[in-house]
Enzyme design. Structure first.
Site, PDB file in Angstrom:
ATOM      1  CG  ASP A  87       8.060   2.209 -18.306  1.00 20.89           C
ATOM      2  OD1 ASP A  87       8.015   3.421 -18.018  1.00 20.89           O
ATOM      3  OD2 ASP A  87       7.778   1.324 -17.505  1.00 20.89           O
ATOM      4  CD  GLU A 107      15.674  -0.645 -17.044  1.00 14.93           C
ATOM      5  OE1 GLU A 107      14.706  -0.132 -16.471  1.00 14.93           O
ATOM      6  OE2 GLU A 107      15.987  -1.858 -16.930  1.00 14.93           O
ATOM      7  CG  ASP A 139      23.880  -2.702 -10.576  1.00 18.51           C
ATOM      8  OD1 ASP A 139      22.746  -2.449 -10.097  1.00 18.51           O
ATOM      9  OD2 ASP A 139      24.664  -3.512 -10.064  1.00 18.51           O
ATOM     10  CG  ASP A 157       9.587   2.876 -12.365  1.00 14.36           C
ATOM     11  OD1 ASP A 157       8.889   1.881 -12.109  1.00 14.36           O
ATOM     12  OD2 ASP A 157       9.454   3.556 -13.399  1.00 14.36           O
ATOM     13  CB  SER A 158      12.247  -1.808  -8.449  1.00 13.41           C
ATOM     14  OG  SER A 158      11.185  -1.921  -7.532  1.00 13.41           O
ATOM     15  CD  GLU A 160       6.307  -7.356  -9.797  1.00 15.10           C
ATOM     16  OE1 GLU A 160       5.660  -7.573  -8.770  1.00 15.10           O
ATOM     17  OE2 GLU A 160       6.155  -6.326 -10.496  1.00 15.10           O
TER      18      GLU A 160
END
Lengths: 279, 279, 279, 279
Positions: A87, A107, A139, A157-158, A160
Site C-alpha cells: 500500500d 511486494e 517474493d 510489513d507482512s 497475516e
C-alpha cells in the site's frame, strides 16, 4: 444510513462490522482476494482475504510505528528495505528520514500496489514516482536471500501469518533478513495482537531472539486491527531501540509517533512482558 | 459452535460481535438494562444498556489502570472513593495498597453489585466483605457533594456519558469531586476512546483542567471497549502522576500495570496530545 | 432491546437473524447440538445444529401441514407412524383425528423429546402421556425396516438432509417406508425449500415416484424456514391426496390447515411444477 | 467469499442478511435512498430505504402475482394503470395480455425508473420503449384523483407503508382508485406480510371492503420479502377473481403464476382468513 456492512471474522468468536456505502474494487489476484470498500467510520479500507489491511483514517498508526522506531534507532539508515507493504504507507514514512538514500519496496502482489495507487493516493504517495524509492514486485524471502549485508534497516510489513504472508514468520526468513542487513543493521516485523495471537508472539519472539543480539517488542494501538493492540518485534545487531534520546531526534511530521512515545512503546503491560519472557 | 452472538453497536457505523453460548442473567434495573453473557472469546461479560462494561479476561486492564496510577501518585492514600464501579474490580485494586485505611464504593445501581457478586466472583471479590471496604448504594454526585476534604483519592469509574452516567462528565461534578478531596487529593476519571469520542475529550479535559492545577491524560488498551484504546484523565491538586520513580514503588500483583507502564501511559500519540491541547 | 442475536446461516450467502433475550438450554446430545432460545419475534425456538426446527409462534404451519394432508387423504388412518418429530407437534396433530387408534413416534434423539417437554409444553403436549401415543427413542430407518404392512400413514418429520437426518432422504429408506405401509398406505416427507434446495427436490421427488404409484408435492409457508416456502412430498399407494372433498371432511381445530387449503397446496407455482417434472 | 453483507432490518427483531460482492449504485433521490447491490444468492437487488424491492431471481413471483390475477379476472382489460412499480416488472407482465391497449405506469420517483433501466434490463424491458406503455413520473394519488372511470384495471405496486408510499394505504386513496376505475373495474394492492403486518391487513382489508363490493385477499411466496409470504388485496366492482375458469384462460409465459395457482392463492390459511374477517 446504508444497510451494507463489511464484517471481518477477527477470530472464530469475534466479528468486527463496519458499515460501508461503497465497494470500490474487488478482484482475485494471483495471491489473494483484494477489495477496497468505503466505510463510514474509517474512510476507505483495503481488504486482503477479507482482513483489514489499512484504512484512510487510522493508517498513520501502523505506518508510523512500523518505520520510525527502527529508523530513529539507527544513526545512519541509508538503505532501507520494506518487505510487503504494497500500500506504500510504510515506505512513505521511511523517506521522511533525510539520511535515506535508497528505499526498496518488495511486494509480492503487484495488484496491491496498483489498487493502492488508485484508491489510496495519500498512502501510496511515493509509489507513483520518488527519486529514492525502488519498487520490486517480487517474493520478499527470495529478495532477502539474495541480499548480503546490503541494508541498514529492513521492515517486514507482512499480512497475516496465513496465505502468502506465512513464510514471513519463519526462522529461515529472519535468518535471511539478518544476513541481508549490514553488521549494524536493524529489523522490525509486525507480530500481531498480544491479546489474540499469544502463541505467535511466544514463538516468533524467541525465534528472532535466537538470531539478533537485541530483540525487543513494542506496541501500538490500531483500532481496525483485532483487539486494537498490535505488536512489533525489533531485531537489532548493535543499536538498542530503547536507548534513544528523544530530545536529540529530528522532528518528524507525524500523527501518532513521537520520540517520547517511541521509548514508551517498549514499556510493556505485564502480561505482554510475560509473553516475551516465555511465561 | 453456537450461532448466538452479542453485538455492541460501538458507534453508528461499527459493530462488535462476540459469539456467546449462554445468557446468564438479564434484567431491567431501576436505572438500566443489565445482562451477563458467556462469550467464547472473553469469558463472562457484563453488559449495561447493551454496552460492554467488563469481561473475565480483560477486566484487569481497566481496573488496574484506573486505580494504580492515582494510588501510586499519591504518597499516602488513606481514604479512597470509587464512584460507580459496581462490579468491584476497581476497589479490589485499591485495597491492594497497604496504606489504604478506608475504601468507599458508591454505586447508584445496587443490582450491578448483586449481579457482579453472583457472576463475577473474582472481580467482585472484595464486595462480599472486606474490613477496609464500605459499600454505598447511592447517587455518586450526591455523595461527593456531601463530602468535604475527606478523600485522598477519588476514582470515577463511570459508565458511558449517556443515561445515569452522564452527570459524571460535568463541570459541576468535577468541582464537587475537587471539594471532596483533601488539599493534596487526586482524582481519575475514565474519559472514553480517543478515536471515537474526541469531542468528549476535547470538552472534559479542559473542564477538569479548569478545576485542578495538574491535569493529565493517559491511555490503556482495552480490547473489548470501542477502538481498543481508552483514556483516563487525572486531576491532581499537588502530585504530578508522571513524576513517580518506578524503582521506588512497592510491587503490586498485576497483569497490566507496572510502574514503568504507569509513566509510559502518559506519553501520548501526537493526535491525542493535540486533543488535550485543544487542537 | 437486547443486543443478543441468533443467526442461522440459511445458505452460504444468506443469514437469518433473530433477536433473543434468553438462551434457555444448550447441550451436545449424542447426535447433535441442541439449543432452546427465547426470541422476541417468534417466541421460543428449538435449534438443532444451529438450524431452526420450530418456534412457538409458527410451529402450527409445519405441524398441521405435514400431518393433516395425509391424514385427511386416507379414509381410515388407524395406525400412524411419525419418524423424527421429537418436538411432538406432528403427533399432536395426528391424534386430533378420531379414527386414530395408535400413533407411534420414533425419534432417534431422546434429548429432543426431553427438551421439548420442558420448554415447549404446548407443542409436546401429547408426549407427556396420551392413551394413543407410543414413544420410541430409536433409529427411524431401523424401525421402519422391521415393520411390514403395519401402518396406514407414515409421516417423515426429519431434520435437514445432513447429519443424522440424511439417511431419511434415500431410496432405501422410502422403499422401507413403502413396505411398512399397508397396501393402501400413504406417506409424507418434508422435502425442503423449492427456492434453496432445488436439487434435493429434483432427486427425491422421482425417487419417491419410483416407489409409490401416486406422488405429489405440496407447499406451505413457514416464515422461520429458509426462503419461507417449504415443500412436502406425498407417496401414496391408492388414495390421491388432491381428490378429497373439502365439504365432506370433519372439522379440525387448526390455525393454518383447512380442507380448501389442502387442495390448494397442490396447485404449484410453475417453477416448482417444473422441478417435479424434471425440468 | 466476500465479507460484505446487505442486512435488512425486516422487523425490530429480525434481520435478513445477503452476502454481496458489489454495490452497483447508491443515491439519495428526492424521495428515498436508492441502491442496487449484487447479491450472491439472489442476483442484483433493488433497495429503497434499505428495504428489498426486487431481485433478479425472485422478481417473477411478485410481478406475476400482482398483475395476472386481476388481468385474468377482468374479461376485457383494455386500459391498465400501475401505480408505483418503477422497476417495470409489473407493467411488463401487464402487456403480456393481448387485450391491453394502453398500460400507464405512474411512478413518483423517476430515479427508480432510471436505475431499473440501467441495472435490471430484464425487469425494466418495456420501460425503454413499448407501443402500449406510457410512463408518467408523477404522484400516483394525484393522477388517480384526476382520472374518472378511465381504467379497467389498477395495480397498486407500492413500497412499504412508510415514507412516500404511506398514502397508498389510505381510504382516501382507495376511494380515488375506485372512481378512476370503470364501472366494472378491478384493483389489486400489495398488502404486506400476514405474519409481520397483521394490523395493516386488519385495517386495509375492511377499508377496501367498504369501497368495493367484492374484496378478497390472496397470497404468494416471495423469499426476499419479510416472512416469505406476501398478501395482495383485490377490490372489484363486478368480477369475482376467484370465479375464473382455469381451463378457459389463455396461456401466459410465467414462472410462478398459473390459472390453477390463481384460484388456489385465494384458499387462505385459517389465521389469514381470520385477519380478513376481523378476528
Amino acid at each position: 444510513m446504508s444497510g451494507m456492512w463489511f464484517t471481518e471474522e477477527q477470530t472464530a468468536n469475534i466479528r468486527f462490522g463496519c458499515r460501508i456505502n461503497n465497494i470500490l474494487h474487488s478482484e482475485k489476484t494471483d495471491f489473494q482476494d483484494l477489495a477496497v470498500v468505503e466505510t463510514l467510520q474509517w474512510g476507505r479500507m483495503l481488504l486482503l482475504d477479507n482482513l483489514v489491511m489499512t484504512t484512510d483514517k487510522d493508517e498513520f498508526v501502523y505506518h508510523e510505528m512500523i518505520s520510525h522506531v527502527a529508523m530513529n534507532s539507527h544513526p545512519n539508515p541509508k538503505k532501507v528495505l520494506v518487505i510487503g507493504g504494497g500500500d506504500g504507507g510504510t515506505i512513505r514514512e521511511v523517506v521522511k528520514h533525510a539520511k535515506v538514500e535508497k528505499a526498496v519496496l518488495c511486494e509480492i502482489d503487484g495488484q496491491v500496489i496498483e489498487a493502492s495507487k488508485k484508491y489510496f493516493p495519500e498512502i501510496a504517495s511515493v509509489l507513483t514516482g520518488h527519486p529514492k524509492v525502488d519498487i520490486l514486485v517480487a517474493d520478499g524471502i527470495k529478495h532477502v536471500k539474495e541480499a548480503k549485508e546490503e541494508y541498514d534497516v529492513i521492515l517486514v510489513d507482512s499480512s497475516e501469518p496465513i496465505g502468502p504472508g506465512a513464510v514471513l514468520f519463519t526462522a529461515e526468513f529472519y535468518q535471511a533478513v539478518s544476513e541481508a542487513l549490514k553488521p549494524d543493521g536493524i529489523m522490525v516485523a509486525q507480530t500481531e495482537s498480544p491479546f489474540y495471537n499469544q502463541e505467535l508472539i511466544q514463538t516468533v519472539f524467541p525465534t528472532i531472539g535466537s538470531i539478533f543480539p537485541i530483540t525487543k517488542l513494542y506496541l501500538a494501538s490500531i483500532p481496525t486491527y483485532p483487539s486494537g493492540l498490535w505488536s512489533f518485534t525489533v531485531g537489532s545487531k548493535v543499536y538498542d531501540p530503547e536507548a534513544i534520546e528523544p530530545r536529540e531526534l529530528a522532528e518528524l511530521d507525524t500523527k501518532y509517533y513521537t520520540p517520547y512515545l517511541h521509548k514508551a512503546a517498549f514499556a510493556l503491560p505485564q502480561f505482554v512482558r510475560n509473553l516475551t519472557e516465555g511465561k
